[in-house]
Motif scaffolding. Structure first.
Motif, PDB file in Angstrom:
ATOM      1  N   GLU A   1     -67.963 112.635  -3.893  1.00  0.00           N
ATOM      2  CA  GLU A   1     -69.024 112.154  -4.784  1.00  0.00           C
ATOM      3  C   GLU A   1     -68.481 111.194  -5.848  1.00  0.00           C
ATOM      4  OE1 GLU A   1     -72.549 114.925  -5.404  1.00  0.00           O
ATOM      5  OE2 GLU A   1     -70.899 116.373  -5.254  1.00  0.00           O
ATOM      6  N   ILE A   2     -67.453 110.442  -5.498  1.00  0.00           N
ATOM      7  CA  ILE A   2     -66.853 109.516  -6.464  1.00  0.00           C
ATOM      8  C   ILE A   2     -67.844 108.429  -6.890  1.00  0.00           C
ATOM      9  CG2 ILE A   2     -65.812 108.096  -4.628  1.00  0.00           C
ATOM     10  CD1 ILE A   2     -63.494 107.504  -6.579  1.00  0.00           C
ATOM     11  N   GLY A   3     -68.749 108.014  -5.986  1.00  0.00           N
ATOM     12  CA  GLY A   3     -69.728 106.995  -6.352  1.00  0.00           C
ATOM     13  C   GLY A   3     -70.666 107.470  -7.449  1.00  0.00           C
ATOM     14  N   LYS A   4     -71.140 108.690  -7.322  1.00  0.00           N
ATOM     15  CA  LYS A   4     -71.993 109.288  -8.344  1.00  0.00           C
ATOM     16  C   LYS A   4     -71.228 109.455  -9.643  1.00  0.00           C
ATOM     17  CE  LYS A   4     -74.820 113.478  -9.034  1.00  0.00           C
ATOM     18  NZ  LYS A   4     -75.229 114.766  -8.405  1.00  0.00           N
TER      19      LYS A   4
ATOM     20  N   GLU B   1     -68.723 107.634 -10.663  1.00  0.00           N
ATOM     21  CA  GLU B   1     -68.481 106.315 -11.265  1.00  0.00           C
ATOM     22  C   GLU B   1     -69.633 105.909 -12.176  1.00  0.00           C
ATOM     23  OE1 GLU B   1     -66.875 102.990 -12.510  1.00  0.00           O
ATOM     24  OE2 GLU B   1     -65.773 104.232 -11.070  1.00  0.00           O
ATOM     25  N   LYS B   2     -70.861 106.138 -11.735  1.00  0.00           N
ATOM     26  CA  LYS B   2     -72.013 105.809 -12.581  1.00  0.00           C
ATOM     27  C   LYS B   2     -72.010 106.654 -13.851  1.00  0.00           C
ATOM     28  CE  LYS B   2     -77.022 105.163 -12.624  1.00  0.00           C
ATOM     29  NZ  LYS B   2     -77.113 105.646 -14.009  1.00  0.00           N
TER      30      LYS B   2
ATOM     31  N   GLN C   1     -69.343 105.198 -16.258  1.00  0.00           N
ATOM     32  CA  GLN C   1     -69.746 103.943 -16.890  1.00  0.00           C
ATOM     33  C   GLN C   1     -70.796 104.191 -17.978  1.00  0.00           C
ATOM     34  OE1 GLN C   1     -68.220 100.921 -16.143  1.00  0.00           O
ATOM     35  NE2 GLN C   1     -66.871 102.225 -14.942  1.00  0.00           N
TER      36      GLN C   1
ATOM     37  N   ASN D   1     -60.244 102.888 -14.570  1.00  0.00           N
ATOM     38  CA  ASN D   1     -60.596 103.517 -13.298  1.00  0.00           C
ATOM     39  C   ASN D   1     -60.621 105.041 -13.431  1.00  0.00           C
ATOM     40  OD1 ASN D   1     -61.342 103.769 -10.650  1.00  0.00           O
ATOM     41  ND2 ASN D   1     -59.581 102.672  -9.798  1.00  0.00           N
TER      42      ASN D   1
ATOM     43  N   ALA E   1     -63.041 107.165 -12.944  1.00  0.00           N
ATOM     44  CA  ALA E   1     -63.694 107.894 -11.854  1.00  0.00           C
ATOM     45  C   ALA E   1     -62.687 108.226 -10.753  1.00  0.00           C
ATOM     46  CB  ALA E   1     -64.857 107.085 -11.287  1.00  0.00           C
TER      47      ALA E   1
ATOM     48  N   TYR F   1     -69.620 119.373  -8.143  1.00  0.00           N
ATOM     49  CA  TYR F   1     -69.824 118.137  -8.904  1.00  0.00           C
ATOM     50  C   TYR F   1     -69.887 118.368 -10.407  1.00  0.00           C
ATOM     51  CZ  TYR F   1     -71.530 113.822 -10.789  1.00  0.00           C
ATOM     52  OH  TYR F   1     -71.640 112.695 -11.561  1.00  0.00           O
TER      53      TYR F   1
END
Length: 376
Positions: free
Chosen positions: A56-59, A61-62, A65, A88, A90, A102
């Motif tokens: 779930e690295i994409g989630k 990352e948001k 940010q 970096n 995330a 998560y």
């Protein structure tokens, strides 16, 4: 921390070298600057330890940010926020806690963000306004310590806003809430102990940097084992993976050695990877420059720093076998010990892999095969 200091000093005892005749930071910096060195392959030394990325690295990352934007929304802080985003974080979190649920991953990564931002507040040449102001920095550390104590106190009404409204300090709040809700008293006490030790050693680091003298290797390692922040993150492993080891296991001298060796691997690797950035910023209070004084050579100092990492990995492997054998009669406890040890290993492999790609160290590299050439 005596064990870690003794281990590092022991690696220097068999070295035949001519010490460097320097007596100031400026002289040491002049000797090092412009040197071209090769960092031996740390990844291969630790290749038998696990490494992976949370799916779930994409989630995440948001979340990172958005969270960074909320710390310091002022226009004057945008350069600092951009630098943190290039870190970096995330990837840092997703590789440190790759199998955490998560919510636990998010809390661990939030801790990483907080540590980076908090450290920069007092230690960054680029962004800190108190790096040369001992009194103001000390007040900041004291306020932070009180905020952490109250955040982790399980008090239903901790009145945190009465302690501090500083956005860096208060960014810790969701971490405290999560730990107070999910962790037992022993786990919270350990987490708080490591946080306070981290801040105390950051203070010691600043105190020495404000003097005219360079620290000895012994002083530096003792302080760095706290100021590096590795032990703070390791104190989240039980929380992240939903385990609760018996107090006797956590107080076992072999378990304590596992903490020492993992922390040493992380802190020494960080010093190796950050030396380019630090020399660019005229900072020499770190492992490789200080080893230069004793060894008289930048490359030999780098080799010796890498040897510190290699020998710590070997001692960790030995301690792992010892503690798993010691608790072989209690399979459930042994299984949780194995999970904790794997958490430490993931922390070490994650730290190396993240350091190579993070904008924080400006290495822009993913593989260390055949070594990494760096101009200081």
């Amino acid at each position: 921390m005596a064990t870690a200091v003794q281990e590092v000093v022991a690696t220097l005892q068999d070295v035949q070298s001519i010490p460097l005749p320097v007596s100031s930071r400026d002289e040491l910096l002049a000797f090092i600057r412009g040197s071209r060195v090769t960092i031996p392959d740390l990844q291969s030394m630790i290749s038998h330890w696990p490494q992976t990325i949370h799916p779930e690295i994409g989630k995440l990352e948001k979340y990172v940010q958005d969270s960074l934007d909320s710390i310091m929304p002022s226009a004057k802080d945008q350069n600092r926020i951009r630098a943190l985003k290039k870190t970096n974080i995330a990837f840092f979190g997703a590789s440190w806690w790759p199998f955490a649920p998560y919510d636990a991953l998010r809390v661990g990564t939030h801790l990483g963000m907080w540590l980076f931002a908090w450290d920069d507040e007092t230690d960054s040449v680029e962004y800190s306004t108190v790096i040369n102001d001992w009194d103001t920095a000390s007040t900041f550390r004291q306020q932070t310590a009180e905020y952490l104590r109250q955040s982790l106190s399980k008090d239903p009404n901790p009145k945190l806003s009465e302690i501090s409204k500083d956005p860096i300090i208060t960014f810790f709040r969701p971490i405290g809430e999560a730990f107070a809700k999910a962790c037992n008293d022993r786990q919270i006490a350990r987490f708080l102990h490591e946080l306070l030790f981290y801040m105390d050693m950051c203070g010691e680091e600043q105190r020495i940097q404000l003097t005219d003298r360079l620290p000895t290797i012994e002083e530096y390692i003792r302080i760095r084992m706290g100021s590096g922040g590795a032990r703070v993150c390791m104190a989240t492993i039980e929380y992240a993976y939903g385990i609760s080891l018996p107090e006797g296991v956590m107080e076992d001298e072999v378990m304590e050695q596992i903490w020492h060796e993992a922390s040493l691997v992380i802190c020494a690797a960080n010093d190796i990877f950050s030396v380019k950035k630090e020399v660019e910023q005229s900072q020499v209070d770190s492992l490789v420059p200080l080893l230069c004084i004793q060894l008289g050579s930048v490359q030999e100092a780098m080799n010796r720093a890498v040897e510190i990492v290699r020998s710590a990995i070997e001692r960790f492997d030995t301690a792992e076998k010892q503690i798993l054998d010691r608790y072989s009669a209690t399979p459930e406890v042994q299984n949780d010990i194995r999970k904790f040890i794997d958490g430490c290993k993931y922390a070490c492999t994650a730290n190396i892999n993240w350091s190579l790609v993070s904008g924080r160290y400006k290495l822009n590299c993913q593989s260390m095969a055949d070594g990494l050439d760096v101009t200081l």
